[in-house]
Design an enzyme around this catalytic site. Structure first.
Site, short mmCIF file in Angstrom:
data_model
loop_
_atom_site.label_atom_id
_atom_site.label_comp_id
_atom_site.label_asym_id
_atom_site.label_seq_id
_atom_site.Cartn_x
_atom_site.Cartn_y
_atom_site.Cartn_z
N GLU A 103 38.98 10.75 -5.35
CA GLU A 103 39.25 10.38 -3.96
C GLU A 103 39.44 8.87 -3.82
OE1 GLU A 103 36.83 12.25 -5.25
OE2 GLU A 103 35.86 13.48 -3.72
N CYS A 132 31.71 12.88 -2.99
CA CYS A 132 30.38 12.29 -3.11
C CYS A 132 30.14 11.31 -1.96
CB CYS A 132 30.22 11.60 -4.46
SG CYS A 132 31.03 9.99 -4.57
ZN LIG Z 1 33.23 10.23 -5.15
#
Ligand SMILES: [Zn+2]
Length: 131
Positions: free
Chosen positions: A55, A90
């Site tokens: 990401e 995350c």
């Molecule tokens: Zn991450």
């Protein structure tokens, strides 16, 4: 661009994953408001803290190209070529998203053929912010 199309780009991005330690490939596809798409993959490092998530790879690539306005990101992960469980971002990636995106920014996850679309404020309701 549909959520399904963005997921397919994220799956393709997994092919570039550098993940010799976890063997877990992650791909992301970030759709900008101007219609452009930036893909990213996880890039691991022997010094684990230097690892970068898919990401953030996508976000940093886009920002480096002058993009600042984003609509949604698709994220997938796999250890065996199948995409049968969701791979949520995350905490660090959620914080990075909150730097550039409003609460209505969408995060698209895939579990087999089922897509899950979440607003950023569902995933990350209390971002750290510069008061
Ligand atoms: Zn991450």
């Amino acid at each position: 661009m549909s959520d399904n199309e963005l997921i397919e780009i994220a799956k393709k991005a997994c092919e570039n994953s550098y993940s010799p330690y976890s063997k877990f490939r992650v791909g992301a596809a970030l759709l900008c408001k101007d219609g452009s798409v930036f893909s990213g993959c996880n890039i691991e490092n022997a010094s684990f803290g230097a690892t970068n998530c898919a990401e953030r790879t996508a976000f940093f690539s886009a920002v480096a190209q002058g993009k600042r306005d984003f609509l949604k990101i698709a994220v997938v992960g796999t250890s065996d070529g199948r995409f049968n469980s969701v791979t949520p971002p995350c905490g660090i990636c959620r914080q990075v998203m909150s730097e550039f995106c409003g609460k209505d920014f969408r995060v698209i996850l895939a579990e087999n053929d089922n897509l899950i679309s979440l607003a950023l404020d569902e995933l990350f309701p209390f971002p750290f912010c510069d008061f």
